[in-house]
Design a protein around this motif. Structure first.
Motif, PDB file in Angstrom:
ATOM      1  N   ARG A 139       5.403   8.673   1.542  1.00 35.73           N
ATOM      2  CA  ARG A 139       6.068   7.409   1.869  1.00 35.73           C
ATOM      3  C   ARG A 139       4.999   6.405   2.297  1.00 35.73           C
ATOM      4  NH1 ARG A 139      11.336   7.018   2.173  1.00 35.73           N
ATOM      5  NH2 ARG A 139      11.250   5.332   3.683  1.00 35.73           N
ATOM      6  N   CYS A 140       4.693   5.509   1.377  1.00 38.87           N
ATOM      7  CA  CYS A 140       3.552   4.600   1.551  1.00 38.87           C
ATOM      8  C   CYS A 140       4.019   3.220   2.007  1.00 38.87           C
ATOM      9  CB  CYS A 140       2.797   4.490   0.220  1.00 38.87           C
ATOM     10  SG  CYS A 140       1.342   3.433   0.286  1.00 38.87           S
ATOM     11  N   PRO A 141       3.472   2.704   3.091  1.00 37.86           N
ATOM     12  CA  PRO A 141       3.822   1.340   3.516  1.00 37.86           C
ATOM     13  C   PRO A 141       3.143   0.307   2.617  1.00 37.86           C
ATOM     14  CG  PRO A 141       2.151   2.244   4.968  1.00 37.86           C
ATOM     15  CD  PRO A 141       2.521   3.346   4.024  1.00 37.86           C
ATOM     16  N   VAL A 142       3.824  -0.815   2.412  1.00 37.48           N
ATOM     17  CA  VAL A 142       3.281  -1.917   1.624  1.00 37.48           C
ATOM     18  C   VAL A 142       3.150  -3.136   2.529  1.00 37.48           C
ATOM     19  CG1 VAL A 142       3.597  -3.418  -0.380  1.00 37.48           C
ATOM     20  CG2 VAL A 142       4.348  -1.024  -0.477  1.00 37.48           C
ATOM     21  N   TYR A 143       1.961  -3.734   2.549  1.00 37.61           N
ATOM     22  CA  TYR A 143       1.702  -4.915   3.371  1.00 37.61           C
ATOM     23  C   TYR A 143       1.267  -6.071   2.478  1.00 37.61           C
ATOM     24  CZ  TYR A 143       1.449  -1.509   7.202  1.00 37.61           C
ATOM     25  OH  TYR A 143       1.729  -0.505   8.108  1.00 37.61           O
ATOM     26  N   LYS A 144       1.384  -7.279   2.997  1.00 38.86           N
ATOM     27  CA  LYS A 144       0.901  -8.447   2.259  1.00 38.86           C
ATOM     28  C   LYS A 144      -0.616  -8.524   2.314  1.00 38.86           C
ATOM     29  CE  LYS A 144       5.066 -11.172   3.248  1.00 38.86           C
ATOM     30  NZ  LYS A 144       5.598 -12.386   3.919  1.00 38.86           N
ATOM     31  N   ILE A 145      -1.198  -8.295   3.502  1.00 44.38           N
ATOM     32  CA  ILE A 145      -2.651  -8.410   3.678  1.00 44.38           C
ATOM     33  C   ILE A 145      -3.188  -7.189   4.420  1.00 44.38           C
ATOM     34  CG2 ILE A 145      -2.750 -10.927   3.579  1.00 44.38           C
ATOM     35  CD1 ILE A 145      -2.665 -10.986   6.614  1.00 44.38           C
TER      36      ILE A 145
END
Length: 344
Positions: free
Chosen positions: A275-281
């Motif tokens: 379960r991989c988090p996705v960030y903008k930066i």
């Protein structure tokens, strides 16, 4: 050593780059701001040329009324609303950039008063930093001015192509001001198409073997293709259909095109995914905005992996229910995450 904490040796490189960046920023802040008496182009003339170059490349603000007629609010096509809202956000930035670039050039030529705001803007442009007057109405970014401006032009081109050529087959998720709204629209389209309650619909994630060019003219029947994500601390192997360790000295790698496919009453996976988090930066931190969303965190995606499975308690960003999710501590310890935008 980073291996002690379960991280890849590449973490040493990231640490060294961060320290070097901080040192150069300190050195840059100590440089004199006065007018040089030597030969060559003056500091003010350099800033004027940079401002003139950026102003000439910027497109005019989008005609929202015209686009709203081309893509009217439609119960069965939420992407029309997403497009108009994105254009409104970018228009706010374009208006500020156009007006401030013109004012700055006039002020440096002595035609109008150089306010403190314009002086800060001129210093930022000379130091290759994004002016705070733009940052206040812009999307999150860690890029210096030149890469930031080129990234902006690419984002505007993405939206212009959308307007001219219709809904794209593959969405560049990095080009959205507010990607969370786009992801919600995918779920809305699916739920309204099949008359499902939207709270019973959630995403499944499919890593595509086909390249972007192969999928460009073949939109999926349901859901949406996305591209533009970068992964840190690992890389995805299409042949194995699994996350694997990154190559030495490779800090980031491109994720494949991902099929975000909504499913009703989807069963939670019990093994074989991270379960991989996705960030903008890259900062991985943000604040809670007025919309109830983080200013940086976007979503969680499930990436296939053949490492050992563990179970952990759910986080607030995942669900309000107290449940157990399968995950993989190998990648958790390595700090693996996806990002929409890098630093350069």
């Amino acid at each position: 050593e980073p291996e002690v904490f379960g991280m890849h040796d590449n973490a040493n490189i990231t640490c060294a780059i961060t320290e070097a960046d901080n040192m150069f920023n300190i050195i840059l802040s100590l440089q004199p701001r006065g007018i040089s008496s030597g030969g060559g182009i003056s500091r003010e003339d350099q800033i004027i040329e940079m401002a003139k170059s950026m102003a000439s490349q910027l497109i005019e603000p989008f005609d929202i009324e015209h686009v709203s007629m081309m893509y009217p609010t439609d119960y069965h096509e939420s992407m029309n609303t997403v497009l108009v809202q994105e254009l409104q956000r970018y228009n706010r930035l374009l208006h500020v950039m156009h007006s401030s670039l013109v004012s700055l050039q006039r002020a440096l030529k002595g035609l109008v008063v150089l306010s403190s705001e314009l002086e800060d803007m001129s210093n930022a442009i000379f130091d290759q930093k994004v002016p705070s007057i733009w940052n206040n109405v812009s999307y999150p970014s860690l890029k210096p001015l030149s890469p930031w401006f080129q990234d902006l032009l690419q984002r505007l081109e993405f939206l212009s192509n959308w307007i001219e050529n219709g809904v794209p087959s593959v969405y560049w998720i990095s080009g959205f001001f507010f990607p969370q709204g786009y992801l919600t629209a995918i779920l809305q389209n699916y739920a309204r198409k099949y008359l499902y309650p939207i709270d019973t619909v959630s995403f499944s994630y499919h890593m595509m073997n086909e390249s972007l060019d192969e999928l460009k003219y073949h939109p999926p029947k349901d859901g949406s293709y996305i591209n533009g994500l970068f992964i840190e601390g690992a890389r995805f192997n299409k042949r194995l259909q699994s996350l694997i360790d990154p190559k030495p000295k490779e800090l980031f790698s491109n994720m494949p095109v991902i099929h975000m496919l909504p499913v009703q009453h989807r069963e939670i996976p019990t093994s074989g995914i991270y379960r991989c988090p996705v960030y903008k930066i890259l900062t991985r931190t943000g604040t809670l905005s007025t919309t109830g969303h983080s200013t940086n965190f976007v979503t969680w995606i499930e990436i296939p992996s053949n490492k050992e499975t563990i179970y952990r308690s759910s986080l607030v960003s995942e669900t309000n229910a107290q449940i157990q999710y399968c995950d993989q501590d190998y990648w958790i310890n390595a700090g693996v995450a996806c990002f929409c935008s890098l630093k350069y």
